[in-house]
Design an enzyme around this catalytic site. Structure first.
Site, PDB file in Angstrom:
ATOM      1  N   THR A  41       0.835  -1.206   0.000  1.00  0.00           N
ATOM      2  CA  THR A  41       0.000   0.000   0.000  1.00  0.00           C
ATOM      3  C   THR A  41       0.868   1.254   0.000  1.00  0.00           C
ATOM      4  O   THR A  41       0.583   2.232  -0.705  1.00  0.00           O
ATOM      5  CB  THR A  41      -0.931   0.008   1.223  1.00  0.00           C
ATOM      6  OG1 THR A  41      -1.743  -1.159   1.192  1.00  0.00           O
ATOM      7  CG2 THR A  41      -1.816   1.244   1.234  1.00  0.00           C
ATOM      8  N   HIS A  44       2.100   1.901  -3.447  1.00  0.00           N
ATOM      9  CA  HIS A  44       1.079   2.546  -4.293  1.00  0.00           C
ATOM     10  C   HIS A  44       1.081   4.058  -4.066  1.00  0.00           C
ATOM     11  O   HIS A  44       0.991   4.841  -5.015  1.00  0.00           O
ATOM     12  CB  HIS A  44      -0.308   1.990  -3.970  1.00  0.00           C
ATOM     13  CG  HIS A  44      -0.567   0.618  -4.515  1.00  0.00           C
ATOM     14  ND1 HIS A  44      -0.646   0.355  -5.862  1.00  0.00           N
ATOM     15  CD2 HIS A  44      -0.767  -0.571  -3.890  1.00  0.00           C
ATOM     16  CE1 HIS A  44      -0.887  -0.930  -6.049  1.00  0.00           C
ATOM     17  NE2 HIS A  44      -0.966  -1.519  -4.863  1.00  0.00           N
ATOM     18  N   GLU A  65       2.735  -0.284   9.212  1.00  0.00           N
ATOM     19  CA  GLU A  65       3.258  -1.470   9.881  1.00  0.00           C
ATOM     20  C   GLU A  65       4.388  -1.042  10.816  1.00  0.00           C
ATOM     21  O   GLU A  65       5.411  -0.541  10.347  1.00  0.00           O
ATOM     22  CB  GLU A  65       3.801  -2.476   8.856  1.00  0.00           C
ATOM     23  CG  GLU A  65       2.780  -2.945   7.843  1.00  0.00           C
ATOM     24  CD  GLU A  65       3.378  -3.831   6.762  1.00  0.00           C
ATOM     25  OE1 GLU A  65       2.642  -4.199   5.833  1.00  0.00           O
ATOM     26  OE2 GLU A  65       4.601  -4.150   6.837  1.00  0.00           O
ATOM     27  N   GLY A 264      -5.135 -11.374  -2.847  1.00  0.00           N
ATOM     28  CA  GLY A 264      -4.608 -10.417  -3.810  1.00  0.00           C
ATOM     29  C   GLY A 264      -5.621  -9.342  -4.175  1.00  0.00           C
ATOM     30  O   GLY A 264      -6.821  -9.614  -4.284  1.00  0.00           O
ATOM     31  N   ILE A 288     -10.581 -12.613   1.352  1.00  0.00           N
ATOM     32  CA  ILE A 288      -9.888 -12.259   2.598  1.00  0.00           C
ATOM     33  C   ILE A 288      -9.469 -10.792   2.564  1.00  0.00           C
ATOM     34  O   ILE A 288      -8.922 -10.323   1.565  1.00  0.00           O
ATOM     35  CB  ILE A 288      -8.635 -13.133   2.809  1.00  0.00           C
ATOM     36  CG1 ILE A 288      -8.966 -14.622   2.647  1.00  0.00           C
ATOM     37  CG2 ILE A 288      -7.999 -12.836   4.162  1.00  0.00           C
ATOM     38  CD1 ILE A 288      -9.961 -15.163   3.644  1.00  0.00           C
TER      39      ILE A 288
END
Length: 345
Positions: A41, A44, A65, A264, A288
């Site tokens: 992310t 991106h 994170e 994904g 998920i």
């Protein structure tokens, strides 16, 4: 404090000086960020792709994170104190919607995401609600602790299916797909097959313990899986790549009444999908997102504490905060596993 900031629209970030955040709500906790790892992310946002342009408001601190040390707590915080070492859930739930009230906080209807909807953790300090923080056993290495969030993605995906004695196909061996190899083995998989095109990531999947690795640019994935399974197909597909071709080849490679768990995220919506194949094979599909709060955090903590999972081969680079640009270039080249930035001592 120092922070990595998306200061203006466009590619890249800036290392900047910003105000240290303050506790404003009674349930908030101020954390000194020790290590933070780079996620897809974040990449991106660094690239400033179409999704980022629509979602991100500048200026904003990036990153989600991390592992850190509690330095201050609000008056209503009960489970943490200064000095505690914590990791954090990225998804900040509202606590009052139907999903939150029924044990599904990871898909909260009013969810805010660190480093996406609010300032993130590529900074020396961050303030977050107590609910998202996970207190860590001191024996867990801090470099590993910053990777617990993506490890949770792998655990959520893998454990959505009973893998005992199964042949598992993992499409995509980026960091989450690579660690999913170990998670699948721990969860009882008999054979783990990995599909990957990057030579660097092929080698990483080997080190993580994959039984067979297929490069679909060199060999037909479906044919190779059939050869390895006596023409029966894989029992389970774990889709980690976000590549439509990989998804559809994975469905074709499944056995009748097989199961697919899809993590994904794909570049277009809708995604071309082998629906007729899935229907006639009676495939069960699990979609998920995120991590179960906090079931997968508990599993990740115990597997790290008891050394059932080894993240040393997954974390390929540890860089000082000031070298963040090198980290993003490495991530973009797909010649890395997880990259950890050292934010504070």
């Amino acid at each position: 404090m120092k922070a990595i900031v998306k200061k203006f629209p466009g590619k890249g970030f800036v290392l900047d000086e910003v105000e240290i955040p303050k506790i404003e709500e009674p349930n908030e906790v101020k954390v000194k960020v020790l290590n933070a790892s780079i996620c897809g992310t974040d990449l991106h946002i660094w690239k400033w792709d179409e999704w980022s342009q629509e979602r991100i408001k500048t200026p904003q601190i990036d990153g989600h994170e991390f592992v850190g040390e509690v330095v201050e707590v609000g008056p209503m915080v009960k489970g943490l104190k200064p000095g505690d070492i914590v990791a954090s859930e990225t998804h900040i739930p509202c606590g009052v919607c139907k999903q939150c009230k029924t044990g599904k906080m990871h898909v909260c209807k009013n969810m805010k995401i660190l480093g996406v909807d609010r300032d993130g953790v590529f900074a020396e300090y961050v303030v977050v609600p107590e609910i998202v923080l996970w207190k860590l056993d001191p024996s867990i290495p801090k470099e590993y602790a910053s990777v617990m969030e993506p490890l949770g993605n792998a655990i959520h995906t893998v454990t959505s299916v009973d893998l005992r004695g199964k042949t598992v196909l993992i499409t995509g061996a980026g960091p989450i797909g690579a660690i999913a190899v170990q998670v699948a083995k721990i969860s009882g998989a008999a054979t783990v097959i990995v599909s990957e095109v990057s030579e660097y990531r092929i080698n990483m999947a080997k080190e993580m313990g994959a039984d067979y690795i297929i490069n679909p640019l060199e060999k037909n994935l479906v044919e190779e899986v059939m050869k390895l399974t006596n023409n029966d197909g894989a029992d389970v597909l774990l889709e980690m790549s976000g590549n439509p071709t990989a998804l559809n080849d994975g469905i074709e490679a499944l056995t009748n009444a097989g199961e697919a768990a899809i993590l994904g995220v794909f570049p277009t919506n809708p995604v071309p999908f082998a629906m007729n194949t899935a229907v006639f094979k009676n495939i069960t599909i699990h979609c998920i997102t995120g991590r179960k709060m906090f079931e997968t955090w508990q599993i990740a903590s115990e597997w790290l504490r008891t050394k059932r999972i080894d993240l040393s081969k997954l974390i390929t680079h540890i860089l000082p905060m000031e070298e963040f640009e090198k980290g993003f270039e490495l991530m973009n080249s797909k010649k890395s596993g997880k990259i950890v930035l050292k934010i504070s001592e």
